[in-house]
Design a protein around this motif. Structure first.
Motif, PDB file in Angstrom:
ATOM      1  N   THR A  21       0.847  -1.198   0.000  1.00  8.15           N
ATOM      2  CA  THR A  21       0.000   0.000   0.000  1.00  8.15           C
ATOM      3  C   THR A  21       0.882   1.248   0.000  1.00  8.15           C
ATOM      4  N   GLY A  22       1.929   1.206   0.810  1.00  9.42           N
ATOM      5  CA  GLY A  22       2.868   2.319   0.847  1.00  9.42           C
ATOM      6  C   GLY A  22       3.544   2.530  -0.495  1.00  9.42           C
ATOM      7  N   ASP A  23       3.911   1.431  -1.145  1.00 11.84           N
ATOM      8  CA  ASP A  23       4.547   1.534  -2.468  1.00 11.84           C
ATOM      9  C   ASP A  23       3.643   2.240  -3.461  1.00 11.84           C
ATOM     10  N   ILE A  24       2.357   1.878  -3.410  1.00  8.17           N
ATOM     11  CA  ILE A  24       1.412   2.491  -4.355  1.00  8.17           C
ATOM     12  C   ILE A  24       1.352   3.997  -4.123  1.00  8.17           C
ATOM     13  N   LEU A  25       1.214   4.373  -2.862  1.00  6.65           N
ATOM     14  CA  LEU A  25       1.138   5.804  -2.548  1.00  6.65           C
ATOM     15  C   LEU A  25       2.409   6.528  -2.970  1.00  6.65           C
ATOM     16  N   HIS A  50       3.228  -5.132  15.244  1.00  2.00           N
ATOM     17  CA  HIS A  50       2.733  -3.822  14.862  1.00  2.00           C
ATOM     18  C   HIS A  50       3.697  -3.149  13.897  1.00  2.00           C
ATOM     19  N   THR A  51       3.158  -2.713  12.784  1.00  2.00           N
ATOM     20  CA  THR A  51       3.955  -2.059  11.759  1.00  2.00           C
ATOM     21  C   THR A  51       3.347  -0.702  11.476  1.00  2.00           C
ATOM     22  N   PHE A  52       4.199   0.294  11.352  1.00  2.00           N
ATOM     23  CA  PHE A  52       3.664   1.613  11.039  1.00  2.00           C
ATOM     24  C   PHE A  52       4.519   2.291   9.985  1.00  2.00           C
ATOM     25  N   LEU A  53       3.899   2.531   8.857  1.00  2.00           N
ATOM     26  CA  LEU A  53       4.613   3.130   7.734  1.00  2.00           C
ATOM     27  C   LEU A  53       4.215   4.593   7.603  1.00  2.00           C
TER      28      LEU A  53
END
Ligand SMILES: Cc1ncc(C[n+]2csc(CCOP(=O)(O)OP(=O)(O)O)c2C)c(N)n1
Ligand code: SF4
Ligand SMILES: [Mg+2]
Lengths: 601, 306
Positions: A21-25, A50-53
Motif C-alpha cells: 500500500t505504501g509503495d502504491i502511494l 505492529h507495523t507503522f509506515l
C-alpha cells in the motif's frame, strides 16, 4: 516553494499489505513530481506484530519523516489505539467501520469510517485499495493515477484482479467524496515525474555504476535489500553474485575476487561485519581494495534487527587487529549512497585499501523520491596503479619472464602506493601474504633481524593515508556562521537536523546552523576544528547511547561538544525531538537530551 | 584455459626453457628437516611442470600453518591468506578470473578445523579448485596441539591425557559432501602423489587430495615408520573410483591397512563456473572486463524506479 507538506501513516499487522500500500502511494506522489520520504517502523516477524509506515510528501524538499500524520489509516484496532491520540486538528483517520472502533480524537480530527465490506464486496484483501481511493480523494488527487499504479501492481495477477481493484479504488474514492470533508488544499503536480528508491537499491546501483563485478553476501537485515537487487540484476549487468555460508566467507571471497582485479563489494549489518573483521585486516595487509557496507541496526548482538541505530562507529574504526589504513564514510541519504560508492571505489583502488561504508536502517531501508537526472551512471572510474594483463593485449609493464625479480608488489614508494599486478600478468609473479612481508612479498614475519623492515612496511602502508584527505571533500557549515547554536551530526542524521534547524528558525526564533560530517576516516580535523572553534554552542546529535561520535570528535579534533542529543530507542529522530532538545539545552536545563519517541510509546 | 606448454607472450625477452625448477620459488622452505611438506611441495612442482601449466596463470592460495607457507616457495602467483580461509578466498579468485588454475594448500587444522564451514560449502558448490591438505594430524605451527584429524587417544600439548574426541575423516566427508574428486596421498610415496595431484588439477570441479604429510617434530604417533607398512595403493587393489559406497568403505579403512589413491570421482556434474552464465558471455574473465554501465543499461535501471 512549498505549498503542501503532508504525511500518511498506515498501521497494522505484518502481512496486512502495508508495504505494498505504501509503495502504491509513494509511486503516485513521485510520479506527480512530489518529493517524499517513507519510513517503515516494523518488526522482524513475518506476520502479526505492529507495523507503522509513514509516507511524507511535499512539493518542497523532504528530508525526514517529519513530525505529524495528516491521514491515519489504521488497519486494525491496535493501530487506531496507538496512533489516534497523536493526531492533531485538521488530520483524519480512515478505517473500516466494522473492524475498528475509534476512541475519542482531539478536537478538529475527522473520523472517516468506511463500510469496507460493502465497498469491497467482501474481498478482504482489497480494503487497503479502498482506503487508498478515499485518501487520494481527500488530498484532492484525481483517481486516474491510482488506477494506473493499481494496474501496474496487479498486472501479474491477471485482468480480472486489476479490474476488481480499480473498481474498489473508485468506490473508496466516491465514498469519500460523498461522506467526508476534503483537505483545504489540493495536492499539486509540481512538475516532472520522480522515481522512488530505497537506500539499499541506491547502494547496489552505486556499486553497479562503479563497475562492481563481484558481489557476495549472507542475508542480514537491514542490508539484505542490496543482495536482492544484485541477485535480480546479476545476469543483465554481468555481475557475479554469491550467497556465501557466512560473513567470514563473504569478506574472504570478495577479497579473492578483488585480488584478481574485479571491483568487489559486500553489504551486511553490524553482526556480519563483526565476523568480517579479521579479513578486513587482510585487505589492509595485502593491500587489496574492497568496499563493504555496514547497514547499522540496533545492537549489540542480535539487538533489534528491524530498528535503526548509529552504534557501529567504534566497531568500524577498530575492525581488525593491528594498525592499517582504511577509508570510512557515512553517507547522508539515498542519493548520497548512490554517489558515494563509486567515489569510494576510486579511492580504494588508488590507495589499495579497504573502504567501509556506515549506512543505517533509516536510510538503507527508507525510501526517498529521486530525480532520474541525479542518477548519473556514467561515473568517473579511476583504478590507480593497477597492472592488468590485457591492456593493449599485454601487461602494462611487461616483465622479463617467469622469474622476474624486477617487480616488487609492495615496493616502498614515496607515496606508499605500489603498482599492483594481478594474477595472470606475465612476469609479475609474487605471493600476497598476510604475514608481514618484504617489498617483494617475501615473508619477514619470522626473520631474526627484521625490525627495520617491519618498520618500513608499516610506514609504507600508513603513508598512503596522508594523501587521501586531500581527495575527499571537507565538511561544510550549513547556515549562518553567527548562529546561536551549531548542530553536529554524522551520516544519516543530516536530513532531520536540517529540518530541525529550519523549524528552530521558523517556529522558535532560534538561529542554528549545522555541520554534517560524512567522511570519518580520514578526518578533516583541521577544517572541523576551525569551524567548530568559532561556534557559540556545539550540540552533537547522534542515534546511540554513549555518544560514539562525540568521543571521536574529541579524540581527532580535540573538541568537546557543549551538549548532546542522543536517541537509542530504535526509532530515528523526528525534527521536533531535536527542536525541543535544543530549546531545553539553550535554556540551560541540561547538557544531555534523550528525546522520547511518542508514536510507538 | 588453453594448454599448456607454449611460452608466455613476454618470454621472448628471456626465452628460458621451462623445467621443473621453473616452478621453484626463490625462497628455501623453513620447514623442519624431514617434514612431510617438502615432499608435497616437490610433488606439486612436478605436477605443474608435467601438466605444462604457466606459472603466471596459476594461483596457489593457502591459509595459515606450517603447510600454508607453501605458496611462498613456488614460482607461481600466490596468496597466503588467513587461518582457515583459503577456500573462500580461492573461490572469489577463481570466479574473478576463471581462466586461472587455482590450487589451495593448507593443513588439517586450517581446512577441517577453523575452515570447516568453507570446506563443506566449497565442496557442495563444486567450484573448480584443487585442494591439497597436508594432513599431519596435528597443529604444527602452534607447536603441537590436537587437530581435528588427531586420532582418539592421542597425547598432544593440548590433550596431555589423550584426546577424547573423535577425529574427522576427510575422505568419507568429502565424498558425501559433494567433492567430485577425492584422493589421498602420502609424503612417502611422492610419485604416486604427483599422479593424484595431476588428476586433481585436470579434474573439472572440486578436487581434494588429502596427504599424510608427517610432522616429524610434533606428531610422534603417525610417523613415516608408522605409515610405511600400512599404506596400500588403491590403484593396485582394483578399486573402482566410480563406486560411491565402496569409496566410502575404503575411506573409513584404518589400522593395519590404510589405503591411499583415488577413492572417488564423478565427472558428469558441472562445476559452479560452468553454471554461471555471467562467465560465459565471451568477454573473458570478470576481472579484465571494462567497468561501468552503458547508457541503455542505466536507462533500464532508472525505468524500474519510475
Ligand atoms: C584466527 C587464528 N586463530 C589461530 C591462529 C593460530 N594458528 C596458526 S596456524 C594454526 C594451526 C595450524 O595447524 P594446521 O592447519 O594443521 O597446519 P600445520 O602447521 O600443521 O601445517 C593455528 C591455530 C591463527 N593464525 N589465526
Ligand atoms: S613443525 Fe611439523 S609441520 Fe611444521 S615444519 Fe616442522 S615438521 Fe613440518
Ligand atoms: Mg596440521
Amino acid at each position: 516553494m512549498r505549498t503542501v507538506d503532508f504525511a500518511i501513516g498506515i498501521g497494522g499487522e505484518n502481512g496486512q499489505g502495508i508495504a505494498s500500500t505504501g509503495d502504491i502511494l509513494a509511486r503516485i506522489f513521485a510520479r506527480r513530481g512530489l518529493n517524499l520520504n517513507a519510513y517503515n517502523a516494523y518488526q522482524s516477524i513475518i506476520r502479526g506484530g505492529h507495523t507503522f509506515l509513514t509516507i511524507r510528501a511535499s512539493d518542497g524538499p523532504v528530508r525526514s519523516m517529519g513530525d505529524k500524520i495528516d491521514v491515519l489509516i489504521p488497519l486494525n484496532q491496535d493501530a487506531m489505539d496507538r496512533h489516534l491520540k497523536l493526531l492533531t486538528a485538521g488530520a483524519c483517520a480512515i478505517y473500516d467501520t466494522e473492524k475498528v472502533k475509534p476512541g475519542t480524537p482531539a478536537a478538529g480530527v475527522q473520523l472517516c469510517p468506511i463500510p469496507m465490506k460493502e465497498l469491497t464486496k467482501g474481498n478482504k484483501l482489497a480494503a487497503n485499495t479502498a482506503a487508498l481511493g478515499a485518501t487520494l480523494q481527500l488530498l484532492g488527487i484525481e483517481s486516474e493515477p491510482l488506477e494506473a499504479v493499481v494496474t501496474r501492481q496487479f498486472k501479474k495477477k491477471g485482468e480480472s484482479v486489476v479490474a476488481e481493484n480499480i473498481a474498489i479504488a473508485r468506490a473508496g474514492y466516491d465514498y469519500a467524496a460523498n461522506n467526508f470533508k476534503a483537505f483545504p488544499f489540493k495536492v499539486p503536480k509540481p512538475g516532472k515525474g520522480l522515481g522512488v528508491i530505497t537506500g539499499n537499491q541506491a547502494t547496489a546501483m552505486g556499486g553497479a555504476a562503479a563497475g562492481v563485478k563481484f558481489y557476495a553476501a549472507y542475508p542480514m537485515s537491514p542490508a539484505t535489500g542490496v543482495l536482492m537487487w544484485m541477485a535480480q540484476h546479476a545476469r543483465q549487468l554481468g555481475i557475479m553474485v554469491r550467497q556465501v555460508e557466512d560473513e567470514i566467507g563473504v569478506m574472504n571471497m570478495i577479497i579473492g575476487a578483488a585480488h584478481t582485479g574485479c571491483r568487489a563489494m559486500c553489504a551486511t549489518s553490524g553482526g556480519g561485519f563483526a565476523l568480517m573483521s579479521e579479513a578486513i585486516g587482510m585487505a589492509g595487509m595485502i593491500e587489496t581494495p574492497i568496499v563493504c557496507v555496514d547497514v547499522q541496526r540496533a545492537g549489540p548482538a542480535t539487538g533489534v534487527p528491524t530498528k535503526t541505530e548509529q552504534g557501529d562507529l567504534w566497531q568500524i574504526l577498530g575492525a581488525g587487529q593491528g594498525d592499517f589504513p582504511r577509508i570510512i564514510v557515512a553517507p547522508a541519504c539515498q542519493i548520497d549512497l548512490f554517489k558515494t560508492i563509486p567515489e569510494l571505489f576510486n579511492l580504494c583502488d588508488k590507495y589499495q585499501c579497504p573502504g567501509l561504508v556506515l549506512a543505517d536502517l533509516l536510510i538503507s531501508e527508507g525510501t526517498s523520491s529521486i530525480n532520474p537526472d541525479d542518477l548519473a551512471f556514467n561515473v568517473k572510474i579511476e583504478r590507480g596503479e593497477l597492472i592488468l594483463p590485457n591492456s593493449n593485449g599485454a601487461s602494462v609493464k611487461p616483465g622479463s619472464g617467469y622469474n622476474d625479480n624486477a617487480y616488487w608488489r609492495y615496493k616502498n614508494t614515496t607515496s606508499g602506493i605500489s603498482p599492483r599486478a594481478v594474477p595472470g600478468v606475465p612476469g609479475h609473479i609474487y605471493t600476497a601474504a598476510t604475514d608481514e612481508h618484504d617489498e617483494d612479498g617475501t615473508l619477514i614475519s619470522d626473520e631474526f633481524t627484521n625490525p627495520h623492515k617491519r618498520r618500513m612496511m608499516v610506514e609504507k602502508r600508513a603513508r598512503k593515508m596522508e594523501a587521501v584527505v586531500h581527495d575527499i571533500a571537507p565538511p561544510k557549515l550549513i547556515g549562518p556562521e553567527s548562529a546561536q547554536v551549531t548542530l553536529v551530526g554524522w551520516g544519516s542524521t543530516e536530513g532531520v537536523i536540517r529540518e530541525a534547524v529550519e523549524k528552530l528558525a521558523g517556529e522558535e526564533g532560534i538561529v542554528a546552523n549545522q555541520l554534517p560530517i560524512k567522511w570519518i576516516v580520514p578526518f578533516h580535523a583541521a577544517e572541523i576544528t576551525r569551524i567548530l572553534s568559532r561556534s557559540k554552542h556545539v550540540i552533537m546529535v547522534e542515534n546511540n547511547y554513549s555518544g560514539q561520535f562525540a568521543r571521536y570528535l574529541r579524540s581527532e579534533a580535540g573538541i568537546a561538544a557543549h551538549g548532546h542529543i542522543r536517541k537509542y530507542d530504535g526509532e530515528p529522530f523526528m525534527p521536533h525531538h531535536i527542536v525541543n532538545a535544543v530549546k531545553e539545552q539553550l535554556a540551560g536545563k541540561t547538557q544531555l537530551s534523550v528525546p522520547v519517541h511518542e508514536v510507538l510509546a | 584455459m588453453s594448454s599448456l606448454t607454449e611460452p608466455p607472450a613476454v618470454a621472448a625477452a628471456q626465452p628460458a626453457p621451462v623445467t621443473k625448477d621453473t616452478y621453484k620459488g626463490r625462497i628455501h622452505p623453513d620447514w623442519c628437516p624431514g617434514c612431510g611438506d617438502f615432499s608435497v611441495l616437490s610433488a606439486l612442482q612436478a605436477a605443474l611442470f608435467e601438466l605444462g601449466l604457466k606459472p603466471h596463470q596459476t594461483l596457489i592460495v593457502s591459509g595459515i600453518g606450517c603447510s600454508s607457507n607453501l605458496p611462498g616457495y613456488m614460482n607461481t602467483y600466490g596468496m597466503h591468506t588467513l587461518h582457515g580461509r583459503s577456500l573462500a578466498v580461492a573461490t572469489g579468485a577463481k570466479l574473478g578470473n576463471h581462466e586461472l588454475k587455482v590450487i589451495c594448500t593448507g593443513g588439517d587444522g586450517d581446512g577441517f578445523g577453523i575452515g570447516g564451514n568453507h570446506f563443506v560449502h566449497t565442496m557442495r558448490r563444486n567450484v573448480d579448485l584443487t585442494y591439497i591438505v597436508m594432513d599431519n594430524q596435528i597443529y604444527g605451527l602452534t607447536t603441537g596441539q590436537c587437530s581435528p584429524t588427531s586420532i582418539k587417544g592421542m597425547i598432544t600439548k593440548s590433550t596431555p591425557h589423550g584426546s577424547v574426541e573423535n577425529p574427522i575423516n576427510p575422505i568419507p566427508m568429502a565424498i558425501v559432501g559433494g567433492a567430485t574428486y577425492v584422493a589421498r596421498a602420502f609424503s612417502g610415496k611422492q610419485k604416486h602423489m604427483v599422479e593424484m595431484i595431476k588428476g586433481a588439477i585436470l579434474h573439472k570441479g572440486f578436487s581434494l587430495v588429502d596427504v599424510f604429510s608427517p610432522c616429524v617434530t610434533y606428531n610422534k604417533d603417525n610417523t613415516y615408520q608408522w605409515f610405511n607398512p600400512r599404506i596400500k595403493i588403491l590403484e593396485e587393489m582394483g578399486h573402482d573410483p566410480t563406486d560411491m559406497h565402496k569409496a566410502i568403505d575404503r575411506g573409513y579403512q584404518w589400522g593395519e591397512e590404510i589405503p591411499i589413491g583415488l577413492f572417488w570421482r564423478r565427472s558428469e556434474l558441472p562445476s559452479l563456473e560452468d553454471q554461471e552464465p555471467v562467465l560465459h558471455t565471451g568477454e573473458g574473465p570478470l576481472a579484465f572486463r571494462p567497468l561501468g554501465l552503458s547508457q541503455e543499461q542505466g536507462k533500464a535501471l532508472i525505468k524500474e524506479l519510475l
